[in-house]
Design a protein around this motif. Structure first.
Motif: not given
Length: 355
Positions: A37-38, A42, A44-45, A66, A69-71, A85, A121
């Motif tokens: 994630a980023n 992202s 998102d997985r 997957d 949401n920005q996990n 998330n 985060t």
């Protein structure tokens, strides 16, 4: 480029071609879960890695979940797999050895994803009894400049029951707490905190600290205890500032100290036992650079000593602001080695003690 560890250690690639592998969680059955994630674009997985023949190398790799949401933070507990998330804590039915999560999951804690949200985060950790979950939630601003009404349940560590009920603010005034772990000697919760910007190259120091239940750590009104932030002088908060706790260990200004783990395995030399590793993602607004390394913090009978460099070599050309990567998570692998997530290069590095 291979990072450099102290003499007596070997650094190898454990996994690569990952898409911003920001965080690693190792489940009780030794399955290794990686949050990809980023801040933008992202993945998102969550990717599952397995070392099936226990030779220290990845033999199986598969997408575990997957469409997230920005996990970030992950946890296997009491028949559920939890994923934090940016907008909330979710859980799915899970049994040891599962290779995929199905469906959208159950959202058990709603979390704010508002603000500029560079602090997206959400890390999670449980206690020894497994009856509480702790959620780290960073601020939605640098120093509350958009109003403190935007910071409700932000810049703190929350405590909830495993079903999401019973929420309390365990500690607040922590601008961006990310890594969390339990001191193996004292049993105290510790966290790594990314501090505020725009007070100069040498302020404010990031820190790692023990976390006291009900404690206030200063943000945004003061830093490092009772040192008042000049941006709040026109609106004093003297009683809060007076109660602000001085953190335990400063680890450099603008280092983006995010990763934290205590070393409790036996693979490393004895002097590393019960000490802490800190992943420093590195400065984005400072010259010269700061961070971009992994620190080791010795502990003596549960008390911290002076930090020392452990994994370096991530800076390619400081003059041109070029780096090879940015270390984040630090995690102790099942074989006692140290796994270091380099989310910029897409690599998880493995640091092993020479025999």
């Amino acid at each position: 480029m291979t990072p450099q560890a102290p003499e007596g250690f070997t650094v190898t690639r454990f996994a690569d071609n990952l898409e911003h592998p920001r965080w690693t969680y190792i489940a009780p059955n030794n399955d290794i879960f990686v949050a990809e994630a980023n801040t933008s674009n992202s993945a998102d997985r969550v990717t599952l890695l397995r070392d099936t023949d226990e030779d220290g190398e990845v033999d199986e790799r598969m997408i575990f979940k997957d469409g997230l949401n920005q996990n970030f933070g992950m946890l296997a507990l009491n028949g559920y797999f939890y994923i934090a998330n940016t907008d909330g804590l979710y859980r799915w039915p899970y049994k040891e050895g599962d290779t995929k999560l199905e469906g959208e999951g159950e959202k058990i804690v709603d979390l704010s994803a508002s603000g500029y949200n560079n602090h997206w985060t959400r890390n999670i950790i449980t206690n020894e009894a497994g009856d509480k979950i702790y959620i780290s939630v960073g601020s939605s601003s640098n120093v509350g400049e958009h109003g403190m009404e935007k910071e409700v349940r932000r810049a703190n560590i929350l405590e909830v029951n495993p079903d999401g009920s019973g929420e309390i603010v365990y500690a607040n005034g922590l601008r961006n707490p990310v890594g969390m772990d339990w001191n193996p000697v004292t049993g105290d919760l510790w966290t790594a905190v990314n501090e505020r910007d725009e007070l100069g190259n040498n302020l404010v120091p990031d820190y790692i600290t023990s976390v006291k239940k009900g404690g206030f750590y200063g943000w945004p009104f003061s830093y490092y205890g009772q040192i008042k932030d000049p941006r709040w002088e026109d609106e004093p908060h003297d009683s809060l500032v007076a109660a602000a706790i001085v953190p335990d260990v400063p680890v450099g200004s603008h280092t983006a100290s995010l990763g934290l783990t205590f070393y409790t395995a036996d693979d490393f030399p004895a002097e590393y036992k019960n000490g802490a590793f800190v992943g420093q993602h590195g400065s984005w607004n400072r010259k010269p650079f700061s961070g971009y390394k992994v620190l080791y913090l010795p502990f003596d009978q549960g008390k911290p000593r002076e930090p020392q460099d452990f994994l370096t070599g991530f800076i390619a050309n400081e003059e041109n602001s070029e780096v090879y990567g940015r270390p984040v998570c630090v995690a102790v692998a099942p074989d006692g080695s140290l796994l270091v997530n380099d989310d910029d290069s897409g690599i998880i590095w493995k640091v092993t003690a020479n025999k």
